[in-house]
Design an enzyme around this catalytic site. Structure first.
Site, PDB file in Angstrom:
ATOM      1  N   VAL A  41       0.858  -1.192   0.000  1.00  0.00           N
ATOM      2  CA  VAL A  41       0.000   0.000   0.000  1.00  0.00           C
ATOM      3  C   VAL A  41       0.896   1.245   0.000  1.00  0.00           C
ATOM      4  CG1 VAL A  41      -1.866   1.234   1.156  1.00  0.00           C
ATOM      5  CG2 VAL A  41      -1.795  -1.264   1.248  1.00  0.00           C
ATOM      6  N   HIS A  42       1.314   1.632  -1.182  1.00  0.00           N
ATOM      7  CA  HIS A  42       2.134   2.833  -1.317  1.00  0.00           C
ATOM      8  C   HIS A  42       1.221   4.002  -1.698  1.00  0.00           C
ATOM      9  CE1 HIS A  42       2.351   2.414  -5.804  1.00  0.00           C
ATOM     10  NE2 HIS A  42       2.093   1.169  -5.477  1.00  0.00           N
ATOM     11  N   LEU A  43       1.805   5.073  -2.206  1.00  0.00           N
ATOM     12  CA  LEU A  43       1.006   6.296  -2.377  1.00  0.00           C
ATOM     13  C   LEU A  43      -0.143   6.171  -3.375  1.00  0.00           C
ATOM     14  CD1 LEU A  43       3.425   9.359  -2.218  1.00  0.00           C
ATOM     15  CD2 LEU A  43       1.559   8.766  -0.678  1.00  0.00           C
TER      16      LEU A  43
ATOM     17  N   GLU B 113      -2.344  -3.110 -10.040  1.00  0.00           N
ATOM     18  CA  GLU B 113      -0.904  -3.335 -10.219  1.00  0.00           C
ATOM     19  C   GLU B 113      -0.602  -4.832 -10.301  1.00  0.00           C
ATOM     20  OE1 GLU B 113       0.989  -1.339  -6.957  1.00  0.00           O
ATOM     21  OE2 GLU B 113       0.315   0.636  -7.608  1.00  0.00           O
TER      22      GLU B 113
END
Lengths: 91, 138
Positions: free
Chosen positions: A17-19, A90
């Site tokens: 869970v990145h930006l 993704e």
């Protein structure tokens, strides 16, 4: 009063869970009236704030708890689960 | 909503806008960059900031972010400060952009500006500090 709807979700995408996933989460959760939080390892974040979600630090294969309280809590949690299951678009 | 202007050396302003759009999935509206190059004189920068304010001002105020306090972009931008109408913060960064994006509908420009400034201060981290806290907890 509303009961809390709680579900555990696994992070499936490689980058965690990145930006950009955080941004998707916030955008989606703003469609609901309920209050939504995410929890991981003692950290609790507001799922409607990108600054807050970005501090969740949830890498691949970790488990995140989503908790929603409000008139559309079921739908919010379900939408959150869809995002996690879709790997946020993704790998 | 509050308008946004980025004023910075080189192409930093436009690139920060582009990067913010990449994170958010869409470009910020009522937001423009004012690139400042080595040969630009302060008058031309002043003119471009004036035009930018006209472009992004929706009547709820304008926030100007600059790259670094003491630099020409910041020095020129500071001359536009007007309580409740135009505020200026130096040291622009991605956390500031994201905080701005999620709070730009705030009623008060000064409260928004404080929040954006705090986002910058709170988002600076040093790995060795983080690890020492974790070790102390563990």
């Amino acid at each position: 009063m509303y009961d809390a709807v709680i579900r555990e979700l696994r992070v499936l995408n490689k980058a965690g869970v990145h930006l950009r996933p955080a941004s998707q989460i916030v955008k989606k959760m703003h469609q609901f009236k309920s209050e939504v939080i995410l929890r991981r390892e003692g950290r609790t974040v507001n799922a409607k704030s990108i600054m807050s979600v970005s501090t969740l630090l949830a890498p691949k294969d970790t488990v995140v708890t989503v908790e929603a309280i409000g008139p559309d809590a079921e739908e919010a949690v379900s939408a959150m689960a869809d995002l996690f299951e879709s790997k946020f678009g993704e790998e | 909503m509050v308008g946004l202007i980025l004023v910075a050396h080189g192409n930093l302003a436009n690139e920060l806008l582009n990067t913010t759009a990449m994170i958010l999935g869409e470009a910020l509206t009522s937001a423009v960059g004012v690139p400042v190059n080595a040969m630009d004189d302060p008058e031309s920068i002043t003119d471009r900031i004036e035009q930018a304010i006209e472009q992004v001002n929706t009547g709820r105020g304008v926030l100007i972010l600059t790259d670094m306090f003491g630099g020409t972009p910041s020095n020129v931008a500071l001359s536009f400060h007007q309580d409740g109408v135009v505020d200026v913060i130096s040291g622009m960064s991605l956390p500031m952009m994201l905080r701005f994006a999620e709070s730009r509908d705030a009623d008060s420009l000064s409260a928004l500006a404080q929040g954006v400034k705090n986002a910058a201060l709170e988002s600076v981290s040093l790995a060795s500090d983080l690890l020492s806290v974790k070790e102390a907890d563990g």
